[in-house]
Scaffold this motif. Sequence first.
Motif, PDB file in Angstrom:
ATOM      1  N   MET A  33       0.830  -1.203   0.000  1.00  0.00           N
ATOM      2  CA  MET A  33       0.000   0.000   0.000  1.00  0.00           C
ATOM      3  C   MET A  33       0.864   1.252   0.000  1.00  0.00           C
ATOM      4  O   MET A  33       0.600   2.222  -0.710  1.00  0.00           O
ATOM      5  CB  MET A  33      -0.929  -0.006   1.228  1.00  0.00           C
ATOM      6  N   GLY A  34       1.934   1.200   0.799  1.00  0.00           N
ATOM      7  CA  GLY A  34       2.839   2.341   0.862  1.00  0.00           C
ATOM      8  C   GLY A  34       3.504   2.608  -0.467  1.00  0.00           C
ATOM      9  O   GLY A  34       3.654   3.765  -0.882  1.00  0.00           O
ATOM     10  N   ASP A  35       3.929   1.537  -1.161  1.00  0.00           N
ATOM     11  CA  ASP A  35       4.557   1.696  -2.472  1.00  0.00           C
ATOM     12  C   ASP A  35       3.566   2.252  -3.481  1.00  0.00           C
ATOM     13  O   ASP A  35       3.917   3.111  -4.309  1.00  0.00           O
ATOM     14  CB  ASP A  35       5.090   0.348  -2.966  1.00  0.00           C
ATOM     15  N   TRP A  36       2.318   1.780  -3.435  1.00  0.00           N
ATOM     16  CA  TRP A  36       1.297   2.287  -4.347  1.00  0.00           C
ATOM     17  C   TRP A  36       1.048   3.774  -4.108  1.00  0.00           C
ATOM     18  O   TRP A  36       0.965   4.560  -5.063  1.00  0.00           O
ATOM     19  CB  TRP A  36      -0.004   1.519  -4.147  1.00  0.00           C
ATOM     20  N   TYR A  37       0.943   4.164  -2.846  1.00  0.00           N
ATOM     21  CA  TYR A  37       0.692   5.574  -2.515  1.00  0.00           C
ATOM     22  C   TYR A  37       1.846   6.450  -2.995  1.00  0.00           C
ATOM     23  O   TYR A  37       1.623   7.532  -3.566  1.00  0.00           O
ATOM     24  CB  TYR A  37       0.509   5.723  -1.004  1.00  0.00           C
ATOM     25  N   GLN A  38       3.063   5.972  -2.776  1.00  0.00           N
ATOM     26  CA  GLN A  38       4.235   6.730  -3.210  1.00  0.00           C
ATOM     27  C   GLN A  38       4.253   6.882  -4.731  1.00  0.00           C
ATOM     28  O   GLN A  38       4.534   7.966  -5.258  1.00  0.00           O
ATOM     29  CB  GLN A  38       5.513   6.018  -2.734  1.00  0.00           C
ATOM     30  N   ARG A  39       3.921   5.807  -5.429  1.00  0.00           N
ATOM     31  CA  ARG A  39       4.009   5.791  -6.886  1.00  0.00           C
ATOM     32  C   ARG A  39       2.854   6.550  -7.542  1.00  0.00           C
ATOM     33  O   ARG A  39       3.055   7.257  -8.537  1.00  0.00           O
ATOM     34  CB  ARG A  39       4.027   4.341  -7.380  1.00  0.00           C
ATOM     35  N   GLN A  40       1.638   6.416  -6.998  1.00  0.00           N
ATOM     36  CA  GLN A  40       0.455   6.980  -7.641  1.00  0.00           C
ATOM     37  C   GLN A  40       0.072   8.371  -7.129  1.00  0.00           C
ATOM     38  O   GLN A  40      -0.589   9.132  -7.856  1.00  0.00           O
ATOM     39  CB  GLN A  40      -0.739   6.035  -7.452  1.00  0.00           C
ATOM     40  N   ILE A  41       0.461   8.694  -5.913  1.00  0.00           N
ATOM     41  CA  ILE A  41       0.036   9.962  -5.316  1.00  0.00           C
ATOM     42  C   ILE A  41       1.202  10.923  -5.105  1.00  0.00           C
ATOM     43  O   ILE A  41       1.164  12.072  -5.562  1.00  0.00           O
ATOM     44  CB  ILE A  41      -0.691   9.722  -3.979  1.00  0.00           C
ATOM     45  N   VAL A  42       2.233  10.452  -4.421  1.00  0.00           N
ATOM     46  CA  VAL A  42       3.332  11.351  -4.050  1.00  0.00           C
ATOM     47  C   VAL A  42       4.176  11.738  -5.257  1.00  0.00           C
ATOM     48  O   VAL A  42       4.403  12.922  -5.527  1.00  0.00           O
ATOM     49  CB  VAL A  42       4.214  10.706  -2.962  1.00  0.00           C
ATOM     50  N   GLU A  43       4.651  10.753  -6.010  1.00  0.00           N
ATOM     51  CA  GLU A  43       5.550  11.048  -7.132  1.00  0.00           C
ATOM     52  C   GLU A  43       4.905  11.906  -8.216  1.00  0.00           C
ATOM     53  O   GLU A  43       5.557  12.805  -8.751  1.00  0.00           O
ATOM     54  CB  GLU A  43       6.077   9.735  -7.721  1.00  0.00           C
ATOM     55  N   PRO A  44       3.633  11.693  -8.586  1.00  0.00           N
ATOM     56  CA  PRO A  44       3.004  12.583  -9.582  1.00  0.00           C
ATOM     57  C   PRO A  44       2.622  13.954  -9.022  1.00  0.00           C
ATOM     58  O   PRO A  44       2.092  14.790  -9.755  1.00  0.00           O
ATOM     59  CB  PRO A  44       1.749  11.808 -10.006  1.00  0.00           C
ATOM     60  N   GLY A  45       2.859  14.189  -7.729  1.00  0.00           N
ATOM     61  CA  GLY A  45       2.516  15.474  -7.133  1.00  0.00           C
ATOM     62  C   GLY A  45       1.049  15.651  -6.817  1.00  0.00           C
ATOM     63  O   GLY A  45       0.538  16.779  -6.792  1.00  0.00           O
ATOM     64  N   LYS A  46       0.330  14.540  -6.552  1.00  0.00           N
ATOM     65  CA  LYS A  46      -1.108  14.614  -6.307  1.00  0.00           C
ATOM     66  C   LYS A  46      -1.469  14.687  -4.824  1.00  0.00           C
ATOM     67  O   LYS A  46      -2.657  14.736  -4.491  1.00  0.00           O
ATOM     68  CB  LYS A  46      -1.806  13.399  -6.929  1.00  0.00           C
ATOM     69  N   GLN A  47      -0.480  14.701  -3.948  1.00  0.00           N
ATOM     70  CA  GLN A  47      -0.802  14.701  -2.523  1.00  0.00           C
ATOM     71  C   GLN A  47      -1.578  15.949  -2.100  1.00  0.00           C
ATOM     72  O   GLN A  47      -2.542  15.833  -1.322  1.00  0.00           O
ATOM     73  CB  GLN A  47       0.475  14.545  -1.690  1.00  0.00           C
ATOM     74  N   PRO A  48      -1.216  17.161  -2.575  1.00  0.00           N
ATOM     75  CA  PRO A  48      -2.052  18.321  -2.233  1.00  0.00           C
ATOM     76  C   PRO A  48      -3.495  18.171  -2.712  1.00  0.00           C
ATOM     77  O   PRO A  48      -4.426  18.562  -2.003  1.00  0.00           O
ATOM     78  CB  PRO A  48      -1.338  19.480  -2.938  1.00  0.00           C
ATOM     79  N   LEU A  49      -3.679  17.613  -3.915  1.00  0.00           N
ATOM     80  CA  LEU A  49      -5.036  17.413  -4.431  1.00  0.00           C
ATOM     81  C   LEU A  49      -5.807  16.431  -3.562  1.00  0.00           C
ATOM     82  O   LEU A  49      -7.002  16.615  -3.301  1.00  0.00           O
ATOM     83  CB  LEU A  49      -4.978  16.912  -5.870  1.00  0.00           C
ATOM     84  N   LEU A  50      -5.140  15.390  -3.080  1.00  0.00           N
ATOM     85  CA  LEU A  50      -5.792  14.434  -2.188  1.00  0.00           C
ATOM     86  C   LEU A  50      -6.186  15.114  -0.886  1.00  0.00           C
ATOM     87  O   LEU A  50      -7.293  14.894  -0.374  1.00  0.00           O
ATOM     88  CB  LEU A  50      -4.859  13.254  -1.905  1.00  0.00           C
TER      89      LEU A  50
END
Length: 250
Positions: A1-18
């Motif tokens: 789950m952590g790897d998915w979050y890092q790859r799909q949310i953090v790396e594309p810069g989507k964490q602020p949007l989340l």
Amino acid sequence: MGDWYQRQIVEPGKQPLLCLLLGFLGAFLFIRISVRLIRAQVSWWPKNVTPGGLHIHHVVFGVVLMIVGGLGLASPTGDRPPWAEIDAAVFGIGTALVLDEFALILHLKDVYWSEEGRLSVDAVVVGAAACGLLLLGASPFGVDDADVSEGGTKASGWTYVVVVAVNAGFALVALAKGKVFTGLLGILVPFFALVGAVRLARPGSPWARARYPAGGRKERRARVREEREGWRRRVRLRVYDAVAGRPSGP
């Protein structure tokens, strides 16, 4: 789950949007619970904010939070963690408070617990859906679809113009046909706009008034379809009542 979050949310810069989406949903649920408790006159819950007898609607607090969050995102620290996430969450909270009273802004009177007030819930649903689609990678008017040509090279400026113009046209037609949800979501997912554009217009919509003669075949078909699909509206209203509260009156 952590790897998915890092790859799909953090790396594309989507964490602020989340964070914006979570703040948006959390604020909407909180404020609806709050106003329903106030409406039920629960003794242990705080009442409306009425300094000097003036009822301050929560849209006012929403506007202030949107300004604070927007300025924060536009500031030099707006793209740096954790400020980007904090500012985005503040902006999302403010947006939820504003859209929750969207009907009041539109009508310039307190219609919160009337039938017209359901428009506010429509606005919140559209806002949350749009934010969710952006989080999943959707792009306005399908711009990403024109990013690369069939040969793998960068698309020309005219390709962007054509793609945006066509998809925007579908969205406008869908909106003119009274397909509000389809048209607005079609801005991010062009397929929705295409479906709304080719289907019959809703009776009473600008498109139907302009192009469906009274008593004509299309006008009759539109009314039959509206009656046949009325169960969808009833289901939607029941969900709205469960989440946001039933309007006053019959």
